[in-house]
Design an enzyme around this catalytic site. Structure first.
Site, PDB file in Angstrom:
ATOM      1  CB  SER A 272      53.861  36.687  36.268  1.00  0.00           C
ATOM      2  OG  SER A 272      53.117  37.875  36.500  1.00  0.00           O
TER       3      SER A 272
ATOM      4  CG  ASP B 133      41.176  39.386  40.781  1.00  0.00           C
ATOM      5  OD1 ASP B 133      41.396  40.568  41.118  1.00  0.00           O
ATOM      6  OD2 ASP B 133      41.388  38.956  39.639  1.00  0.00           O
TER       7      ASP B 133
END
Length: 630
Positions: free
Chosen positions: A327, A351
């Site tokens: 990430s 999400d």
């Protein structure tokens, strides 16, 4: 009947004698003439040639190796110097049966068979039979005495004083400065024998190898008169060698020590860069090794232990270690998405804990299984939300992802003067077709958006990409040399700056990085809470082994060396960037929990006054108007 007595013809005999005398006289005259002509030819016509041969029997030209240039850190602390040492040399031309002489040396000094084999290999590597070849370094007083007592048994063997490379910092800079070693057969073939006459060492790795031409210097010579045994009687003429150039590195010994202490003996890498000029401030790869034994010749046993160690101390993790960036690249992907026009700062994605491609049942999981609900770009970076970046990567496509990430230096060599750097890999459709003869699948684009899949980067590349975020796209190659013989290093192949459609796009990415440490929902907010300055950073976790669909990562079921790598990148202070840091901890599992504190300790060591604990005065305000406008 008796024979008549013949009278002797004296006149005939006289004529015969006369002819013989004349013939002999002519022969003597001719031979004398030839001898005189030969003497004239040798003494007059070929005078220069034979006088040169005569002089060569009496006078020899000996090379004088130059003193290797010194290496300092940015504050003048010596990192590589030269110290005097007594070595044992063998000259094949004078030794006769030099193999027997080596046997005698081993007997006299009570050495091992391995050392005997090493001596023979070194002598065979000698370029010229009349040049002395060092076979044993750093002789003790006892060894010198034994050689002196047995000198009559050791023709062509001498004890010589010379300067030998020494690294007083030992393992602390082994992977950045590197080391010198004996010239091998392959190097002999490519080196100029004149430039390296009398020199037996050459840079093997790191700065020592990259700046070999500058550090080596120029060979000198001296004409010496010798006796029949080859012993020097006097020096007739001398041309002094030119010492190698000194190099001042941008590395800081104290920051290097702080980075090593922060890493705490764990396997990993730390890189710290000044984003304003590309100077590498610290470069740590752990575990490391002491380079000094490599200078004079490390033993087979000692080298085998280093080579076969499961922790790979010889492996330069900063330059050669290839890891999925995880990430840590999400801020760069976010800036790319803004510039490509596929998202806006207010674009939101819901999400539920996973992402699915249209008409596909496979679920691409978010690290937070319960999901983060509606997520915009800023929250996606702060929370490291995978679902948002799955969606962003799908909208961008692999081709645009490849182009933008390459502009950040991912998948290519970024350093100016680092010898061992690996390019890494930024995959594309064409690459996969050429490598595997397979098409590119949409799911591979998704995992590419969170720094997984085929992508491979080095810690140095991640540090450089972070520095580009800090400078808003201004490309300056990272370099270790601050100055070479007082001159600044020059980039012969500068990279183009990253120019976005709107410079504000940088601020959106940086704001998300800042919220990682200082936002209410940031993944590294515990680290940011203790900071007296603002940090922009991003955590990352790189998988070592894949996890099956539907399974959950359980550290207790995974071997220690199969656990995830922990990564963290950051720069600070946000309003006036002075340092960019990338940390990778092998099998550390948590970027925010393990790697982020390491980054914080490194930054504190560089930015804070150690007595007051406050930001140093020179870092409190932007250096110039350009930085302040950012």
């Amino acid at each position: 009947m008796p024979q008549p007595i013949r009278l002797k013809d004296h006149e005939k005999d006289a004529r015969l004698v006369k002819r013989r005398v004349v013939f002999c006289a002519v022969a003597i005259i001719v031979l004398t003439y030839l001898l005189i002509m030969r003497m004239y030819y040798l003494q007059v016509v070929q005078y220069e040639y034979h006088s040169t041969l005569a002089e060569n029997n009496r006078i020899h030209v000996q090379p004088i190796p130059p003193t290797r240039g010194l290496i300092f850190d940015r504050n003048g602390v010596i990192i590589a110097d030269n110290r005097p040492s007594f070595s044992l040399t063998v000259t094949r031309e004078r030794a006769g049966d030099w193999l027997s002489v080596l046997d005698t040396v081993v007997e006299v000094l009570e050495l091992s068979a391995d050392e005997r084999a090493l001596f023979e290999r070194r002598v065979r590597q000698g370029r010229r039979p009349f040049e002395p070849v060092p076979i044993l370094f750093e002789l003790s007083e006892e060894q010198i005495a034994r050689i002196a007592v047995n000198q009559f048994r050791l023709p062509g063997v001498e004890v010589a004083a010379q300067l030998v490379r020494h690294y007083p910092q030992q393992e602390h800079f082994a992977h950045s400065v590197g080391y010198v070693g004996r010239i091998n057969e392959q190097e002999l073939k490519r080196l100029d024998p004149t430039d390296y006459a009398g020199t037996h060492h050459i840079g093997k790795t790191g700065i020592e190898r990259f700046y070999e031409d500058e550090l080596h210097g120029e060979v000198g010579y001296e004409e010496v008169e010798t006796n029949a045994r080859g012993r020097v009687l006097r020096v007739l003429n001398r041309i002094d060698p030119k010492p190698g150039k000194d190099i001042v590195l941008s590395l800081d010994v104290h920051l290097q020590e702080a980075a090593e202490n922060a890493l705490g003996g764990r396997r990993g890498a730390v890189v710290a860069i000044d984003p304003n000029n590309g100077e590498v401030l610290a470069m740590v790869s752990q575990p490391s090794f002491d380079p000094n034994p490599f200078v004079t010749g490390i033993s087979f046993k000692a080298y085998g232990e280093l080579r076969d160690s499961i922790d790979q101390p010889l492996y330069n993790r900063v330059l050669r270690g290839l890891y999925p960036p995880g990430s840590t690249i999400k801020p760069m992907v976010a800036v790319a998405g803004l510039d490509a026009g596929v998202v806006t700062p207010t674009s939101r994605v819901f999400d539920p804990g996973f992402y699915q491609l249209p008409n596909h049942s496979h679920k691409y999981r978010n690290w937070n299984r319960t999901g983060d609900g509606w997520v915009d770009l800023n929250l996606a970076i702060a929370r490291s939300n995978d679902t948002y970046f799955y969606d962003l990567a799908h909208k961008m496509g692999v081709d645009r992802m490849h182009d933008y990430m390459s502009r950040f230096g991912l998948g290519q060599r970024v350093a100016l003067d680092m010898f061992e750097e690996t390019a890494g890999l930024m995959p594309s459709r064409d690459w996969k077709r050429a490598r595997y003869r397979q098409p590119w699948y949409p799911g591979e684009t998704l995992i590419l958006g969170i720094g997984q899949g085929y992508m491979q980067t080095t810690p140095l590349q991640l540090a450089q990409a972070t520095a580009l975020m800090a400078t808003r796209g201004k490309w300056i190659r990272p370099h270790l040399a601050k100055s070479v013989d007082g001159r600044l290093p020059v980039d012969p192949n500068p990279m183009p700056d990253i120019v976005l459609r709107d410079p504000k796009f940088w601020e959106y990415g940086i704001r998300g990085m800042e919220d990682v440490l200082h936002g209410a929902r940031g993944t590294a907010r515990k680290v940011g809470e203790s900071s007296v300055y603002r940090i922009a950073g991003k955590s990352g976790t790189a998988q070592v082994v894949a996890i099956k669909q539907g399974e959950k990562y359980d550290r207790n079921k995974v071997q220690e060396r199969h656990r995830d790598h922990a990564l963290f990148v950051a720069f600070a202070p946000v309003e006036n960037p002075q340092i960019a840091v990338a940390v990778m901890v092998e099998n550390g599992e948590s970027g925010s929990g393990v790697a982020a504190p390491v980054v914080k300790q490194v930054m504190d060591a560089w930015l804070l006054d150690q007595q007051t604990g406050q930001l140093k005065a020179e870092f409190a305000q932007p250096k110039n108007a350009e930085v302040s406008q950012r």
